[in-house]
Design an enzyme around this catalytic site. Structure first.
Site, PDB file in Angstrom:
ATOM      1  N   LYS A  82       0.864  -1.187   0.000  1.00  5.92           N
ATOM      2  CA  LYS A  82       0.000   0.000   0.000  1.00  5.92           C
ATOM      3  C   LYS A  82       0.897   1.233   0.000  1.00  5.92           C
ATOM      4  O   LYS A  82       1.923   1.259   0.703  1.00  5.92           O
ATOM      5  CB  LYS A  82      -0.887  -0.016   1.249  1.00  5.92           C
ATOM      6  N   SER A 157      -9.619   2.204   2.812  1.00  2.46           N
ATOM      7  CA  SER A 157      -8.703   2.923   1.952  1.00  2.46           C
ATOM      8  C   SER A 157      -7.710   2.028   1.224  1.00  2.46           C
ATOM      9  O   SER A 157      -7.097   2.480   0.261  1.00  2.46           O
ATOM     10  CB  SER A 157      -7.924   3.958   2.770  1.00  2.46           C
ATOM     11  N   SER A 181      -9.890  -0.158   7.045  1.00  2.36           N
ATOM     12  CA  SER A 181      -9.320  -0.107   5.689  1.00  2.36           C
ATOM     13  C   SER A 181      -8.656  -1.364   5.182  1.00  2.36           C
ATOM     14  O   SER A 181      -8.266  -1.411   4.012  1.00  2.36           O
ATOM     15  CB  SER A 181      -8.326   1.039   5.596  1.00  2.36           C
TER      16      SER A 181
HETATM   17  N1  GLN Z   1     -13.151   4.622   6.312  1.00  4.81           N
HETATM   18  C1  GLN Z   1     -12.433   5.069   7.466  1.00  4.81           C
HETATM   19  C2  GLN Z   1     -11.986   6.499   7.276  1.00  4.81           C
HETATM   20  O1  GLN Z   1     -12.267   7.052   6.294  1.00  4.81           O
HETATM   21  C3  GLN Z   1     -11.288   4.153   7.770  1.00  4.81           C
HETATM   22  C4  GLN Z   1     -10.068   4.400   6.967  1.00  4.81           C
HETATM   23  C5  GLN Z   1      -8.912   3.552   7.380  1.00  4.81           C
HETATM   24  O2  GLN Z   1      -9.084   2.544   8.060  1.00  4.81           O
HETATM   25  N2  GLN Z   1      -7.726   3.979   7.009  1.00  4.81           N
HETATM   26  O3  GLN Z   1     -11.363   7.061   8.114  1.00  4.81           O
END
Ligand code: GLN
Length: 490
Positions: A82, A157, A181
């Site tokens: 990532k 994400s 994410s």
């Molecule tokens: N969807 C969540 C956010 O927007 C989690 C994102 C994540 O776990 N990096 O913060």
């Protein structure tokens, strides 16, 4: 090549490692194959940076070690990271224009440990800007497409990671999970993902979003493959990450085959109520039936503050983000505005140009909730409720060994489907946020398909440091089902 290249992308990580160890295929052959595949599927938008020369040099070095017999457990296996993990040989953008073209002088601990175990890096994977998002639509480099239906989101994400693994562009990938994410994109793309206990893997070299929540993990095709990867990347990093746990790395593969006889699976009523789409519910119920057949007992439990995890998370995460992102001021890293009149103007223009809308929104919310006069009303209250959410889990774990439920209320939605409504994205995080706030390990395991043949993931949540148990629970299921082997027709 002795191994039919047509089959290379069908081999699991474990099988690929074995094929490399027995020299049925070379690391250079495998890397070349996957690099071509990444190119052929560039339209998915999964990769942000590939450097074939770097990858092939790493593969040659792995082949030399394999020949000499001094090889690691992942020797020669290609992985993709990532783009939130810094890498010295690949560009790191964190999905942001702010870091366009940025080269780190060092590798993140997770990247370095996987490389030490012999892994070869295929490239860097697209993600929401600074890991803020649930649909991978907040990347400054365009959205990733879900390989099961390219008009839909892969989740976020870690959308690039999930799409790459699902489309067989890499046998496995790293991801990070701050509020879901790893689990949510795994669920949306039908791959197996695990977020370990907070502190299990080092945060050193992970571009920071919300430091008290950020956790590295992996997305792969099976629990067995996840176990292999986690064994290589976890463990204390006391000199570089003071929040890394002082718990020795363990071999997460050892307990994969343990019996599930008598296992108590907690079903939180709040995870099975209104709001869960019928198609998701059907797949989850069918999976739980399999567990009963494997000897597990289903126990109704309650996580009464589940709903509060949304406002709590969306106060704490932006608060920490607003502080973490203050380092992007045009002085030390990345983007700097071209034209400015004085220092303040340079800061303002740099940040106005470098950050996307969602990041700006969170910086504003975070700054607001931390400001004098509002801190007690928002930030402090959120911290108190966070503690209660963690306590609720401890109450629950008196009655059960693992907790199960959906990862997300629905299958993957259409790209652009939430329009300009960030709240719609936030609400869809309801089932992943609680475990994140409590620092607990969580997994997503593919358990079938819902509407429009889109994958559904079962979420498994364990108590702190029970990753081996979670992987065991997932693995036993994967031995009697084949949902995790299904692949999209891309
Ligand atoms: N969807 C969540 C956010 O927007 C989690 C994102 C994540 O776990 N990096 O913060």
């Amino acid at each position: 090549m002795t191994q039919n290249s047509q089959e290379l992308h069908d081999l699991s990580l474990t099988e690929l490692a074995a094929a490399l160890r027995t020299r049925r295929v070379s690391s250079v052959e495998v890397a070349t194959y996957f690099l071509q595949r990444a190119k052929a599927y560039a339209h998915l938008g999964a990769f942000l940076d590939v450097q074939p020369d770097v990858t092939l040099a790493q593969a040659r070095a792995a082949d030399a070690r394999l020949t000499s017999g001094h090889s690691g457990p992942l020797e020669g296996v290609p992985l993709a990271h990532k783009d939130i993990f810094v890498t010295k040989d690949f560009v790191t953008t964190a999905g942001s224009k702010m870091l366009e073209g940025y080269r780190s002088p060092f590798d993140a601990t997770v990247v370095a440990r996987l490389a030490q175990a012999g892994a070869v890096t295929l490239g860097k994977l697209n993600c929401d800007e600074f890991a803020m998002g649930s649909a991978n639509e907040n990347s400054a480099y365009g959205p990733v497409k879900n390989p099961w239906d390219t008009t839909r989101t892969p989740g976020g994400s870690s959308g690039g990671s999930a799409a790459a693994v699902a489309a067989r562009l890499a046998p496995a990938a790293t991801g990070t999970d701050t509020g879901g994410s790893i689990r949510q994109p795994s669920s949306f793309c039908g791959v197996t993902g695990i977020k370990p206990t907070y502190g299990r893997a080092s945060r050193y070299g992970m571009v920071a979003f919300a430091s008290s929540l950020d956790q590295a993990g992996v997305l792969a095709r099976s629990a067995q493959d996840c176990a292999l990867l986690l064994s290589a990347m976890c463990g204390p990093d006391p000199e570089r990450d003071s929040t890394s746990l002082d718990v020795p790395a363990e071999d997460f593969s050892l307990k994969l085959n343990d019996s599930l006889e008598g296992l108590r699976i907690g079903m939180p009523t709040e995870f099975f109520g209104i709001g869960v789409a019928d198609d998701v519910r059907v797949a989850i119920d069918a999976a739980l039936k399999h567990y009963e057949a494997l000897g597990a007992k289903l126990v109704p439990i309650s996580l009464p503050r589940t709903e509060l995890s949304i406002p709590v998370y969306y106060i704490i995460a932006p608060a920490e983000a607003s502080s973490n992102l203050s380092r992007f001021d045009g002085v030390k890293f990345g983007h700097r505005a071209r034209d400015y009149t004085d220092l303040n103007d340079m800061y303002e223009r740099t940040r106005a140009e470098g950050f996307g809308d969602e990041v700006k929104r969170r910086i504003m919310i975070g700054t607001y909730v931390l400001s004098h006069g509002y801190y007690d009303a928002y930030y402090l209250q959120a911290q108190k409720i966070r503690r209660m959410i963690a306590d609720d889990f401890q109450q629950a774990f008196k009655q059960c060994d693992v907790i199960a439920g959906p990862v997300a209320p629905t299958v993957a939605w259409a790209l652009g489907g939430h329009g300009n409504d960030p709240l719609a994205d936030y609400l869809a995080d309801i089932f992943t946020l609680p475990a994140s706030l409590a620092g607990l390990p969580g997994m997503s395991v593919p358990v079938g398909f819902g509407a429009c043949h889109m994958p559904v993931g079962l979420q498994l949540i364990g108590n702190h440091l029970t990753e081996a148990r979670l992987l065991n629970v997932a693995h036993r299921y994967q031995q009697v089902t084949d949902w995790h082997t299904a692949r999209p027709a891309v």
